[in-house]
Design a protein around this motif. Structure first.
Motif, PDB file in Angstrom:
ATOM      1  N   VAL A  35       0.860  -1.176   0.000  1.00  0.00           N
ATOM      2  CA  VAL A  35       0.000   0.000   0.000  1.00  0.00           C
ATOM      3  C   VAL A  35       0.898   1.228   0.000  1.00  0.00           C
ATOM      4  O   VAL A  35       1.790   1.352   0.845  1.00  0.00           O
ATOM      5  CB  VAL A  35      -0.947   0.028   1.223  1.00  0.00           C
ATOM      6  CG1 VAL A  35      -1.787   1.302   1.218  1.00  0.00           C
ATOM      7  CG2 VAL A  35      -1.824  -1.216   1.244  1.00  0.00           C
ATOM      8  N   LEU A  36       0.654   2.108  -0.967  1.00  0.00           N
ATOM      9  CA  LEU A  36       1.414   3.343  -1.101  1.00  0.00           C
ATOM     10  C   LEU A  36       0.447   4.504  -0.946  1.00  0.00           C
ATOM     11  O   LEU A  36      -0.674   4.445  -1.472  1.00  0.00           O
ATOM     12  CB  LEU A  36       2.094   3.384  -2.482  1.00  0.00           C
ATOM     13  CG  LEU A  36       3.012   4.561  -2.719  1.00  0.00           C
ATOM     14  CD1 LEU A  36       4.332   4.069  -3.300  1.00  0.00           C
ATOM     15  CD2 LEU A  36       2.374   5.535  -3.686  1.00  0.00           C
ATOM     16  N   GLU A  37       0.863   5.543  -0.234  1.00  0.00           N
ATOM     17  CA  GLU A  37       0.020   6.711  -0.024  1.00  0.00           C
ATOM     18  C   GLU A  37       0.751   7.979  -0.434  1.00  0.00           C
ATOM     19  O   GLU A  37       1.973   8.085  -0.285  1.00  0.00           O
ATOM     20  CB  GLU A  37      -0.386   6.836   1.447  1.00  0.00           C
ATOM     21  CG  GLU A  37      -1.253   5.706   1.931  1.00  0.00           C
ATOM     22  CD  GLU A  37      -1.702   5.878   3.380  1.00  0.00           C
ATOM     23  OE1 GLU A  37      -1.526   6.989   3.950  1.00  0.00           O
ATOM     24  OE2 GLU A  37      -2.225   4.903   3.938  1.00  0.00           O
ATOM     25  N   VAL A  38      -0.020   8.941  -0.962  1.00  0.00           N
ATOM     26  CA  VAL A  38       0.489  10.267  -1.317  1.00  0.00           C
ATOM     27  C   VAL A  38      -0.532  11.280  -0.821  1.00  0.00           C
ATOM     28  O   VAL A  38      -1.725  11.155  -1.129  1.00  0.00           O
ATOM     29  CB  VAL A  38       0.676  10.426  -2.846  1.00  0.00           C
ATOM     30  CG1 VAL A  38       1.110  11.846  -3.196  1.00  0.00           C
ATOM     31  CG2 VAL A  38       1.674   9.408  -3.388  1.00  0.00           C
ATOM     32  N   ASP A  39      -0.076  12.257  -0.043  1.00  0.00           N
ATOM     33  CA  ASP A  39      -0.977  13.328   0.370  1.00  0.00           C
ATOM     34  C   ASP A  39      -1.266  14.209  -0.838  1.00  0.00           C
ATOM     35  O   ASP A  39      -0.347  14.596  -1.576  1.00  0.00           O
ATOM     36  CB  ASP A  39      -0.352  14.164   1.491  1.00  0.00           C
ATOM     37  CG  ASP A  39      -0.259  13.397   2.800  1.00  0.00           C
ATOM     38  OD1 ASP A  39      -1.105  12.516   3.041  1.00  0.00           O
ATOM     39  OD2 ASP A  39       0.665  13.681   3.577  1.00  0.00           O
ATOM     40  N   VAL A  40      -2.533  14.531  -1.040  1.00  0.00           N
ATOM     41  CA  VAL A  40      -2.942  15.371  -2.156  1.00  0.00           C
ATOM     42  C   VAL A  40      -2.675  16.825  -1.781  1.00  0.00           C
ATOM     43  O   VAL A  40      -3.059  17.267  -0.696  1.00  0.00           O
ATOM     44  CB  VAL A  40      -4.441  15.155  -2.478  1.00  0.00           C
ATOM     45  CG1 VAL A  40      -4.899  16.111  -3.568  1.00  0.00           C
ATOM     46  CG2 VAL A  40      -4.678  13.702  -2.877  1.00  0.00           C
ATOM     47  N   ARG A  41      -1.992  17.521  -2.666  1.00  0.00           N
ATOM     48  CA  ARG A  41      -1.735  18.945  -2.469  1.00  0.00           C
ATOM     49  C   ARG A  41      -1.903  19.661  -3.804  1.00  0.00           C
ATOM     50  O   ARG A  41      -1.897  19.029  -4.860  1.00  0.00           O
ATOM     51  CB  ARG A  41      -0.365  19.179  -1.848  1.00  0.00           C
ATOM     52  CG  ARG A  41       0.789  18.536  -2.550  1.00  0.00           C
ATOM     53  CD  ARG A  41       2.076  18.645  -1.705  1.00  0.00           C
ATOM     54  NE  ARG A  41       3.233  18.462  -2.541  1.00  0.00           N
ATOM     55  CZ  ARG A  41       3.794  17.295  -2.812  1.00  0.00           C
ATOM     56  NH1 ARG A  41       3.287  16.178  -2.305  1.00  0.00           N
ATOM     57  NH2 ARG A  41       4.855  17.228  -3.589  1.00  0.00           N
ATOM     58  N   GLU A  42      -2.057  20.956  -3.754  1.00  0.00           N
ATOM     59  CA  GLU A  42      -2.424  21.743  -4.936  1.00  0.00           C
ATOM     60  C   GLU A  42      -1.488  21.527  -6.121  1.00  0.00           C
ATOM     61  O   GLU A  42      -1.944  21.406  -7.262  1.00  0.00           O
ATOM     62  CB  GLU A  42      -2.474  23.225  -4.577  1.00  0.00           C
ATOM     63  CG  GLU A  42      -2.965  24.084  -5.724  1.00  0.00           C
ATOM     64  CD  GLU A  42      -3.040  25.560  -5.377  1.00  0.00           C
ATOM     65  OE1 GLU A  42      -3.243  26.337  -6.314  1.00  0.00           O
ATOM     66  OE2 GLU A  42      -2.883  25.925  -4.194  1.00  0.00           O
ATOM     67  N   GLU A  43      -0.201  21.433  -5.881  1.00  0.00           N
ATOM     68  CA  GLU A  43       0.735  21.301  -7.002  1.00  0.00           C
ATOM     69  C   GLU A  43       0.669  19.951  -7.706  1.00  0.00           C
ATOM     70  O   GLU A  43       1.300  19.749  -8.742  1.00  0.00           O
ATOM     71  CB  GLU A  43       2.184  21.627  -6.595  1.00  0.00           C
ATOM     72  CG  GLU A  43       2.730  20.812  -5.465  1.00  0.00           C
ATOM     73  CD  GLU A  43       2.524  21.434  -4.100  1.00  0.00           C
ATOM     74  OE1 GLU A  43       3.324  21.127  -3.197  1.00  0.00           O
ATOM     75  OE2 GLU A  43       1.574  22.206  -3.893  1.00  0.00           O
ATOM     76  N   LEU A  44      -0.134  19.030  -7.188  1.00  0.00           N
ATOM     77  CA  LEU A  44      -0.327  17.733  -7.834  1.00  0.00           C
ATOM     78  C   LEU A  44      -1.641  17.684  -8.634  1.00  0.00           C
ATOM     79  O   LEU A  44      -1.983  16.644  -9.197  1.00  0.00           O
ATOM     80  CB  LEU A  44      -0.304  16.605  -6.796  1.00  0.00           C
ATOM     81  CG  LEU A  44       0.974  16.482  -5.971  1.00  0.00           C
ATOM     82  CD1 LEU A  44       0.873  15.316  -4.989  1.00  0.00           C
ATOM     83  CD2 LEU A  44       2.199  16.341  -6.854  1.00  0.00           C
ATOM     84  N   HIS A  45      -2.347  18.810  -8.703  1.00  0.00           N
ATOM     85  CA  HIS A  45      -3.618  18.880  -9.425  1.00  0.00           C
ATOM     86  C   HIS A  45      -3.401  19.191 -10.899  1.00  0.00           C
ATOM     87  O   HIS A  45      -2.388  19.763 -11.286  1.00  0.00           O
ATOM     88  CB  HIS A  45      -4.505  19.975  -8.832  1.00  0.00           C
ATOM     89  CG  HIS A  45      -5.061  19.627  -7.502  1.00  0.00           C
ATOM     90  ND1 HIS A  45      -5.707  20.546  -6.713  1.00  0.00           N
ATOM     91  CD2 HIS A  45      -5.089  18.480  -6.792  1.00  0.00           C
ATOM     92  CE1 HIS A  45      -6.110  19.985  -5.588  1.00  0.00           C
ATOM     93  NE2 HIS A  45      -5.732  18.728  -5.614  1.00  0.00           N
ATOM     94  N   GLN A  46      -4.406  18.848 -11.695  1.00  0.00           N
ATOM     95  CA  GLN A  46      -4.437  19.300 -13.081  1.00  0.00           C
ATOM     96  C   GLN A  46      -5.311  20.557 -13.139  1.00  0.00           C
ATOM     97  O   GLN A  46      -5.739  21.068 -12.100  1.00  0.00           O
ATOM     98  CB  GLN A  46      -4.868  18.165 -14.029  1.00  0.00           C
ATOM     99  CG  GLN A  46      -6.057  17.329 -13.582  1.00  0.00           C
ATOM    100  CD  GLN A  46      -7.396  17.901 -13.952  1.00  0.00           C
ATOM    101  OE1 GLN A  46      -7.757  18.974 -13.459  1.00  0.00           O
ATOM    102  NE2 GLN A  46      -8.150  17.187 -14.770  1.00  0.00           N
ATOM    103  N   GLN A  47      -5.583  21.052 -14.340  1.00  0.00           N
ATOM    104  CA  GLN A  47      -6.244  22.355 -14.507  1.00  0.00           C
ATOM    105  C   GLN A  47      -7.668  22.424 -13.975  1.00  0.00           C
ATOM    106  O   GLN A  47      -8.165  23.504 -13.676  1.00  0.00           O
ATOM    107  CB  GLN A  47      -6.206  22.785 -15.984  1.00  0.00           C
ATOM    108  CG  GLN A  47      -7.113  21.988 -16.905  1.00  0.00           C
ATOM    109  CD  GLN A  47      -6.533  20.666 -17.369  1.00  0.00           C
ATOM    110  OE1 GLN A  47      -5.466  20.239 -16.931  1.00  0.00           O
ATOM    111  NE2 GLN A  47      -7.250  19.991 -18.259  1.00  0.00           N
TER     112      GLN A  47
END
Length: 139
Positions: A35-47
């Motif tokens: 199981v791999l996790e990544v915190d979602v943050r603004e710079e990982l968003h698309q348009q």
């Protein structure tokens, strides 16, 4: 049995500069699963404000390969994978849960379900992936 454990797998993940850039972390590793996790943050968003598909593909690829490493050992490479996006990814955390479907001596087939986790802890399926991982000695 590969003799690998969660601590060793975390060190391998931390040795990947791109994984460090994304802030990825392994929260489970063993018995054909990772199981791999990544915190979602603004710079990982698309348009449109959704988590970028490339981040989902990264999480699928890495969790698939780590899951296979539990059965094939540490010297593994992704042979290929496909990902199907089922809904836009929104939430606080991306969770990639991978499990070996079949493992032989030189390759493994692994499925990965990708979820976003909201502030309330609710998991929402956003993508499904499957890949083949090869032992680095395989030709």
């Amino acid at each position: 049995m590969t003799g690998l454990d969660l601590d060793t797998a975390r060190k391998a993940l931390d040795s990947q500069p791109f994984s460090r850039l994304l802030g990825a972390r392994l929260t489970a590793f063993g018995d054909g699963e990772a199981v791999l996790e990544v915190d979602v943050r603004e710079e990982l968003h698309q348009q449109n404000g959704y988590l970028h598909g490339g981040v989902l593909a990264y999480a699928a690829d890495n969790s698939i390969t780590f899951a296979a490493g539990t059965t094939l050992g540490p010297a593994v490479l992704t042979g290929g994978f496909s990902v199907q996006y089922v809904r836009p990814a929104v939430g606080r955390t991306l969770l990639a849960r991978a499990a070996v479907v079949h493992s032989g001596r030189r390759q493994a087939v692994v499925r990965c379900d990708l979820f976003t986790v909201g502030a309330d802890g609710q998991e929402t399926l956003c993508a499904v992936a499957q890949g083949t991982v090869l032992s680095a000695g395989a030709s």
